[in-house]
Design an enzyme around this catalytic site. Structure first.
Site, PDB file in Angstrom:
ATOM      1  CB  SER A  10       5.888  -9.134  -6.493  1.00  0.00           C
ATOM      2  OG  SER A  10       6.455  -8.472  -7.609  1.00  0.00           O
ATOM      3  CG  HIS A  35       1.806  -8.946  -7.494  1.00  0.00           C
ATOM      4  ND1 HIS A  35       0.571  -8.371  -7.248  1.00  0.00           N
ATOM      5  CD2 HIS A  35       2.605  -7.927  -7.904  1.00  0.00           C
ATOM      6  CE1 HIS A  35       0.624  -7.061  -7.483  1.00  0.00           C
ATOM      7  NE2 HIS A  35       1.852  -6.759  -7.887  1.00  0.00           N
ATOM      8  CG  ASP A  37       4.647  -5.974 -10.141  1.00  0.00           C
ATOM      9  OD1 ASP A  37       3.561  -5.462  -9.800  1.00  0.00           O
ATOM     10  OD2 ASP A  37       5.446  -6.489  -9.334  1.00  0.00           O
ATOM     11  CG  MET A  39       5.981  -2.226 -14.532  1.00  0.00           C
ATOM     12  SD  MET A  39       7.373  -1.564 -13.576  1.00  0.00           S
ATOM     13  CE  MET A  39       7.152  -2.421 -12.015  1.00  0.00           C
ATOM     14  CG  HIS A  68       0.156  -4.105 -10.057  1.00  0.00           C
ATOM     15  ND1 HIS A  68       1.100  -3.694  -9.149  1.00  0.00           N
ATOM     16  CD2 HIS A  68      -0.554  -2.979 -10.384  1.00  0.00           C
ATOM     17  CE1 HIS A  68       0.977  -2.403  -8.913  1.00  0.00           C
ATOM     18  NE2 HIS A  68      -0.005  -1.937  -9.664  1.00  0.00           N
ATOM     19  CG  MET A  70       1.963  -0.646 -12.260  1.00  0.00           C
ATOM     20  SD  MET A  70       3.409  -1.162 -11.335  1.00  0.00           S
ATOM     21  CE  MET A  70       3.357  -2.914 -11.676  1.00  0.00           C
ATOM     22  CG  MET A 139       0.311   1.281  -5.911  1.00  0.00           C
ATOM     23  SD  MET A 139       0.959  -0.402  -6.112  1.00  0.00           S
ATOM     24  CE  MET A 139       2.739  -0.138  -6.061  1.00  0.00           C
ATOM     25  CG  ASP A 177       2.582  -4.057  -4.944  1.00  0.00           C
ATOM     26  OD1 ASP A 177       3.714  -4.414  -4.576  1.00  0.00           O
ATOM     27  OD2 ASP A 177       2.193  -4.056  -6.134  1.00  0.00           O
TER      28      ASP A 177
HETATM   29  C1  DX5 Z   1       6.129  -1.902  -7.764  1.00  0.00           C
HETATM   30  C2  DX5 Z   1       5.423  -3.215  -8.000  1.00  0.00           C
HETATM   31  C3  DX5 Z   1       5.563  -4.094  -6.821  1.00  0.00           C
HETATM   32  C4  DX5 Z   1       6.992  -4.506  -6.552  1.00  0.00           C
HETATM   33  C5  DX5 Z   1       7.181  -4.662  -5.081  1.00  0.00           C
HETATM   34  O1  DX5 Z   1       5.795  -0.996  -8.728  1.00  0.00           O
HETATM   35  O2  DX5 Z   1       4.057  -3.021  -8.232  1.00  0.00           O
HETATM   36  O3  DX5 Z   1       4.738  -5.247  -6.942  1.00  0.00           O
HETATM   37  O4  DX5 Z   1       7.323  -5.684  -7.211  1.00  0.00           O
HETATM   38  O5  DX5 Z   1       8.526  -4.826  -4.812  1.00  0.00           O
HETATM   39  P1  DX5 Z   1       9.094  -4.809  -3.324  1.00  0.00           P
HETATM   40  O6  DX5 Z   1       8.309  -5.799  -2.542  1.00  0.00           O
HETATM   41  O7  DX5 Z   1      10.529  -5.149  -3.489  1.00  0.00           O
HETATM   42  O8  DX5 Z   1       8.876  -3.393  -2.827  1.00  0.00           O
HETATM   43 ZN    ZN Z   2       2.746  -4.814  -8.044  1.00  0.00          ZN
END
Ligand code: DX5
Ligand code: ZN
Length: 224
Positions: A10, A35, A37, A39, A68, A70, A139, A177
């Site tokens: 990620s 990956h 993310d 948001m 991913h 969000m 999650m 994740d």
């Molecule tokens: C959190 C993300 C994850 C995040 C994980 O909301 O969806 O993908 O990047 O980060 P670590 O591995 O640092 O917990």
């Molecule tokens: Zn993620």
């Protein structure tokens, strides 16, 4: 279905000033996917990245890109993400009212379809859609930030999902994740995870990205 466990790096904890180089390091370290993310500041508090960065990652590596989402109303983002280079798109069950429709939309756009559940969301909410999915993301933190602590109670949900998949003779991945590190990786794999997502453990781990990735893979193979 499974075979060896796969690791998705990620980029949320990467140095965005050197994103292409960091992705290349993750690839050299043996990452199976990148990956991303996305948001929106509404489904989760933060705003991160979108299609422009997916395109930049696409130019940096031939690895699959695992997006991913969000975001609220994920159906509004699916086509653009796939056009930008997403190999798979994950939407949150909590963010959409019409789950089957958005799963079909992802497939029609040409990507693998996955659904994510927050730690407190029960598996039952996706049971009717299981046969349509290529992956479920459970999650292991509440989404929103890198660097949070793994929530161990999700492990029983991982095992329950693995058992459901086996009982239905389905072939889909179980991704985890959040808070995945050298300690929790083995626990997640032992519980039934087939894909591990990690940000901090890879991009901020001791010894650099390649070393951290290899260490994480080793930890994932040592079942606890
Ligand atoms: C959190 C993300 C994850 C995040 C994980 O909301 O969806 O993908 O990047 O980060 P670590 O591995 O640092 O917990
Ligand atoms: Zn993620």
């Amino acid at each position: 279905m499974t075979g060896a466990v796969r690791i998705a790096a990620s980029i949320l904890a990467a140095d965005f000033a050197h994103l292409g180089e960091q992705v290349a390091s993750a690839q050299r370290g043996g990452a199976d996917a990148v990956h991303v993310d996305v948001m929106d500041g509404r489904f989760v508090p933060e705003i991160t990245v979108g299609p422009v960065i997916i395109e930049a990652v696409r130019r940096s590596t031939p690895l699959p890109i695992d997006v991913h989402l969000m975001v609220v109303e994920p159906d509004r983002q699916v086509e653009r993400c796939v056009r930008s280079g997403a190999t798979s798109v994950t939407v949150h069950a909590e963010a959409t009212t019409h789950l089957h429709r958005v799963i079909q939309q992802i497939k029609d756009a040409g990507a693998r379809a996955a659904v994510a559940l927050n730690p407190a969301t029960p598996l039952g909410s996706i049971e009717p859609a299981l046969a349509d999915l290529e992956m479920v993301l459970l999650m292991t933190v509440n989404p929103g930030y890198a660097g949070q602590r793994f929530i161990p109670s999700v492990l029983s949900k991982v095992t329950q999902l693995r058992d459901w998949i086996a009982a239905r003779r389905l072939a889909l991945d179980v991704q985890v994740d959040g808070g995945i590190n050298d300690t929790t990786a083995g626990q997640a794999v032992a519980a039934g995870a087939t894909v591990l997502v990690a940000a901090s453990a890879i991009f901020q781990g001791a010894g650099g990205i390649e070393t951290s990735l290899r260490r994480l893979r080793h930890a994932a193979m040592v079942r606890t």
